[in-house]
Scaffold this active site. Structure first.
Site, PDB file in Angstrom:
ATOM      1  N   SER A 240       1.075   5.449 -15.201  1.00 51.62           N
ATOM      2  CA  SER A 240       2.028   6.153 -15.273  1.00 51.62           C
ATOM      3  C   SER A 240       2.308   5.768 -17.133  1.00 51.62           C
ATOM      4  CB  SER A 240       2.902   6.998 -14.196  1.00 51.62           C
ATOM      5  OG  SER A 240       3.730   5.474 -14.386  1.00 51.62           O
ATOM      6  N   HIS A 270      -0.842   4.256  -7.204  1.00 48.67           N
ATOM      7  CA  HIS A 270      -0.240   4.387  -7.769  1.00 48.67           C
ATOM      8  C   HIS A 270       1.452   4.929  -7.178  1.00 48.67           C
ATOM      9  CE1 HIS A 270       2.319   3.795 -11.118  1.00 48.67           C
ATOM     10  NE2 HIS A 270       1.528   4.304 -12.085  1.00 48.67           N
ATOM     11  N   HIS A 317      -1.382  -5.798  -6.236  1.00 50.85           N
ATOM     12  CA  HIS A 317      -0.548  -5.317  -6.814  1.00 50.85           C
ATOM     13  C   HIS A 317      -1.850  -5.688  -8.351  1.00 50.85           C
ATOM     14  CE1 HIS A 317       1.596  -4.338 -10.889  1.00 50.85           C
ATOM     15  NE2 HIS A 317       2.412  -3.513  -9.758  1.00 50.85           N
ATOM     16  N   ARG A 326      11.060  -6.080  -7.055  1.00 50.62           N
ATOM     17  CA  ARG A 326      11.874  -4.631  -6.750  1.00 50.62           C
ATOM     18  C   ARG A 326      11.837  -4.677  -5.713  1.00 50.62           C
ATOM     19  NH1 ARG A 326       7.683  -1.073 -10.726  1.00 50.62           N
ATOM     20  NH2 ARG A 326       6.608  -2.796  -9.094  1.00 50.62           N
ATOM     21  N   ASP A 372       6.945  -0.944  -3.392  1.00 47.25           N
ATOM     22  CA  ASP A 372       6.761   0.270  -2.203  1.00 47.25           C
ATOM     23  C   ASP A 372       6.955   0.428  -0.844  1.00 47.25           C
ATOM     24  OD1 ASP A 372       6.029   2.852  -5.147  1.00 47.25           O
ATOM     25  OD2 ASP A 372       4.522   1.696  -5.024  1.00 47.25           O
TER      26      ASP A 372
HETATM   27  N1  AMX Z   1      -5.240  -3.531   1.080  1.00 47.26           N
HETATM   28  C1  AMX Z   1      -6.658  -3.573   1.358  1.00 47.26           C
HETATM   29  N2  AMX Z   1      -7.441  -3.842   0.580  1.00 47.26           N
HETATM   30  C2  AMX Z   1      -6.112  -4.389  -0.550  1.00 47.26           C
HETATM   31  C3  AMX Z   1      -4.772  -4.332  -0.851  1.00 47.26           C
HETATM   32  C4  AMX Z   1      -4.267  -3.957   0.209  1.00 47.26           C
HETATM   33  N3  AMX Z   1      -2.874  -3.530   0.069  1.00 47.26           N
HETATM   34  N4  AMX Z   1      -4.814  -4.250  -2.352  1.00 47.26           N
HETATM   35  C5  AMX Z   1      -6.347  -5.016  -2.962  1.00 47.26           C
HETATM   36  N5  AMX Z   1      -7.012  -4.615  -1.853  1.00 47.26           N
HETATM   37  C6  AMX Z   1      -8.391  -4.834  -2.071  1.00 47.26           C
HETATM   38  C7  AMX Z   1      -8.724  -3.367  -2.728  1.00 47.26           C
HETATM   39  O1  AMX Z   1      -9.409  -2.049  -2.430  1.00 47.26           O
HETATM   40  C8  AMX Z   1     -10.233  -4.128  -3.897  1.00 47.26           C
HETATM   41  O2  AMX Z   1     -11.149  -4.223  -2.508  1.00 47.26           O
HETATM   42  P1  AMX Z   1     -12.732  -3.490  -2.516  1.00 47.26           P
HETATM   43  O3  AMX Z   1     -13.215  -5.009  -3.773  1.00 47.26           O
HETATM   44  O4  AMX Z   1     -13.535  -3.470  -2.279  1.00 47.26           O
HETATM   45  O5  AMX Z   1     -12.665  -2.406  -3.926  1.00 47.26           O
HETATM   46  C9  AMX Z   1     -10.507  -5.875  -3.349  1.00 47.26           C
HETATM   47  O6  AMX Z   1      -9.115  -5.601  -2.819  1.00 47.26           O
HETATM   48  C10 AMX Z   1      -9.332  -6.146  -4.831  1.00 47.26           C
HETATM   49  O7  AMX Z   1      -8.535  -5.234  -5.528  1.00 47.26           O
HETATM   50  P2  AMX Z   1      -6.649  -6.054  -6.392  1.00 47.26           P
HETATM   51  O8  AMX Z   1      -7.770  -6.267  -8.039  1.00 47.26           O
HETATM   52  O9  AMX Z   1      -6.897  -6.909  -5.838  1.00 47.26           O
HETATM   53  O10 AMX Z   1      -6.515  -4.617  -6.934  1.00 47.26           O
HETATM   54  P3  AMX Z   1      -6.429  -3.863  -7.730  1.00 47.26           P
HETATM   55  O11 AMX Z   1      -5.634  -4.052  -8.839  1.00 47.26           O
HETATM   56  O12 AMX Z   1      -8.083  -3.586  -7.954  1.00 47.26           O
HETATM   57  O13 AMX Z   1      -5.275  -2.434  -7.148  1.00 47.26           O
HETATM   58  C11 AMX Z   1      -3.492  -1.315  -6.044  1.00 47.26           C
HETATM   59  C12 AMX Z   1      -4.278  -2.501  -7.287  1.00 47.26           C
HETATM   60  C13 AMX Z   1      -1.887  -1.558  -6.327  1.00 47.26           C
HETATM   61  C14 AMX Z   1      -4.174   0.271  -6.808  1.00 47.26           C
HETATM   62  C15 AMX Z   1      -4.396  -2.048  -4.711  1.00 47.26           C
HETATM   63  O14 AMX Z   1      -3.891  -3.676  -4.535  1.00 47.26           O
HETATM   64  C16 AMX Z   1      -3.624  -1.678  -3.683  1.00 47.26           C
HETATM   65  O15 AMX Z   1      -4.751  -0.399  -3.010  1.00 47.26           O
HETATM   66  N6  AMX Z   1      -2.402  -1.406  -2.910  1.00 47.26           N
HETATM   67  C17 AMX Z   1      -1.664  -0.351  -1.889  1.00 47.26           C
HETATM   68  C18 AMX Z   1      -1.503   0.973  -2.975  1.00 47.26           C
HETATM   69  C19 AMX Z   1      -0.120   0.768  -3.579  1.00 47.26           C
HETATM   70  O16 AMX Z   1       0.596   0.098  -2.582  1.00 47.26           O
HETATM   71  N7  AMX Z   1      -0.112   0.963  -4.464  1.00 47.26           N
HETATM   72  C20 AMX Z   1       1.075   1.029  -5.363  1.00 47.26           C
HETATM   73  C21 AMX Z   1       0.864   0.079  -6.676  1.00 47.26           C
HETATM   74  C22 AMX Z   1       2.744  -0.229  -7.091  1.00 47.26           C
HETATM   75  C23 AMX Z   1       2.890   0.996  -7.435  1.00 47.26           C
HETATM   76  O17 AMX Z   1       1.937   1.263  -8.762  1.00 47.26           O
HETATM   77  N8  AMX Z   1       3.897   1.587  -7.430  1.00 47.26           N
END
Ligand code: AMX
Length: 437
Positions: A240, A270, A317, A326, A372
């Site tokens: 964002s 996000h 994250h 938070r 979240d």
């Molecule tokens: N559950 C399951 N798998 C997860 C995970 C979770 N909560 N968080 C990360 N992973 C996985 C990723 O999907 C990725 O898998 P891949 O290699 O098969 O593609 C692997 O772990 C490595 O990811 P990462 O480097 O740890 O995370 P990222 O920087 O790529 O993504 C985020 C960060 C937030 C998108 C991810 O942790 C996620 O999808 N979380 C769940 C959704 C969420 O809570 N989003 C809100 C974030 C805060 C916000 O912006 N509001």
């Protein structure tokens, strides 16, 4: 000139030489290198943006203008009898870098009050949406429609010095920040309360007025203050904030910028994660037939989610590597106000089991909860069970940080953003040590 604008002007004048000196005398200094993994992998950790509004430390969490959130919740002034600080105070802090006193907060409250009335056509645009539309689509469009009000665009087309861009941008930013709670509350009442609008009360602070317009009793005013403050900024690289900076770098007006950032926030990785958490908890609740699961049943539910190829919403994250402060601030609020709420009990049990499972799975770099994982259940507790709406609340808060950023981007003359892209073949050649240009 308002006190906020005067202080902002003085800060800008004293800050400009710092940026000019860095650019002129140290422009060639190398800050970071970039790897192929970073180029393919969404530019993680690449140090390539600058902002002074907030800084995210992976272990400590966010600092707004150098202050941690617990410090700010301690230092910022509060409305009489309130548990949480004024939202107006965080606006003052993010724009100027100074902790406001009561006088400064009152000045911002007056500014907000003067600017909050929505043009009639905004209601008409919201009314024209099909009622099954997602609130984020309505929110983004309502903001977009107001682009015609932009003071910056008028000044720009009339001819204005680059050094003065920040001034009409500031005017647009304050106008929009004052209007966002009105838009959000109207969308809520329109979609879920039969369109019965509650007129705003100019005698209340932003948090109090929003709770009033939503039609929800105390302590929802404090929930709103807490919610908007913790969502206000998370440095510049998240989707964002980065969208806001990128779109703003073309000199689009603040309405176009905030509408664009809202679209980025609406993605499930996000801001939409807060509604995903609720959807997921509802699935759990259905599966358990309303009973509180055992830790073993919960572990199974988490593994089932992972094994079906989904992420655990509210966990992980891109930058943070520990529990999001938070999350902890909201958890404390829940413990104080509704420790026996079944959804809070689920959430707290998940806090016990999810990190160890994500560690065992070994994929997520951060197994800990983000904000979240808690924010939606607080809204649910106070009667907002329409979880599609939660990201609108996130957006109202996030707009504060992004508006402060755009004003400063323009004050410091940051140019159009334009990174360079390569083809896969070029990366392959670089990987093989072959030269490419
Ligand atoms: N559950 C399951 N798998 C997860 C995970 C979770 N909560 N968080 C990360 N992973 C996985 C990723 O999907 C990725 O898998 P891949 O290699 O098969 O593609 C692997 O772990 C490595 O990811 P990462 O480097 O740890 O995370 P990222 O920087 O790529 O993504 C985020 C960060 C937030 C998108 C991810 O942790 C996620 O999808 N979380 C769940 C959704 C969420 O809570 N989003 C809100 C974030 C805060 C916000 O912006 N509001």
């Amino acid at each position: 000139m308002s006190n906020l604008k005067q202080v902002l002007y003085e800060k800008i004048m004293s800050w400009r030489p710092r940026t000019e000196k860095l650019l002129k005398e140290y422009g060639d200094v190398v800050v970071d290198k970039v790897t192929i993994a970073q180029i393919i992998g969404g530019m993680r950790d690449l140090k390539s943006l600058v902002t002074d509004i907030s800084y995210l430390d992976p272990m400590e969490g966010i600092r707004y203008r150098g202050y941690t959130l617990p410090e700010l919740f301690e230092k910022l002034p509060r409305p009489k009898g309130a548990e949480m600080p004024y939202i107006e105070g965080i606006i003052y802090l993010l724009f100027t870098g100074d902790i406001p006193g009561q006088r400064e907060v009152t000045d911002v409250a007056d500014e907000i009050n003067k600017r909050r009335i929505l043009p009639r056509y905004v209601y008409e645009v919201i009314d024209a949406f099909p009622t099954y539309s997602h609130p984020m689509a309505i929110f983004s469009t309502a903001i977009l429609t107001m682009s015609r009000e932009s003071f910056f665009s008028k000044k720009y087309h009339g001819g204005i010095s680059k050094l003065d861009y920040w001034d009409p941008t500031y005017e647009d930013a304050l106008n929009l920040l004052a209007k966002l709670p009105e838009i959000g509350a109207y969308i809520y009442r329109k979609l879920y309360k039969g369109g019965q609008r509650i007129l705003s009360n100019p005698n209340l602070d932003m948090g109090g007025n929003f709770a009033h317009m939503m039609g929800i009793d105390k302590p929802y005013d404090d929930v709103t203050r807490m919610n908007l403050i913790i969502h206000a900024d998370h440095e510049s690289g998240n989707v964002s904030a980065h969208t806001g900076h990128l779109v703003g770098s073309t000199l689009s007006d603040v309405y176009l910028v905030i509408s664009a950032m809202i679209n980025g926030l609406a993605g499930p990785l996000h801001g939409l994660a807060n509604q995903e958490v609720l959807r997921w908890l509802q699935d759990l609740n259905e599966r358990m037939d309303g009973k509180i699961p055992t830790l073993e049943e919960l572990r199974q539910f988490v593994w089932d989610t992972l094994n079906s190829g989904q992420v655990i919403p509210g966990y992980g994250h891109a930058v943070l590597r520990k529990t999001d402060p938070r999350y902890l601030i909201q958890r404390e609020f829940c413990l104080k106000h509704f420790p026996d709420d079944p959804l809070f009990i689920y959430t707290d049990m998940l806090f016990k089991v999810v990190p160890e499972i994500l560690m065992e799975q070994g994929k997520a770099k951060n197994p800990w909860p983000n904000l979240d994982a808690q924010s939606g259940i607080i809204q649910w507790h106070y009667g907002i069970t329409e979880y599609d709406f939660y990201t609108v609340l996130f957006g109202i808060g996030r707009a504060i940080g992004i508006c402060a950023n755009i004003v400063w981007d323009r004050a410091l003359g940051y140019p159009l953003e334009r990174p360079k892209s390569l083809t896969t073949e070029m990366l392959e050649k670089i990987a093989m040590g072959e030269h490419t240009d």
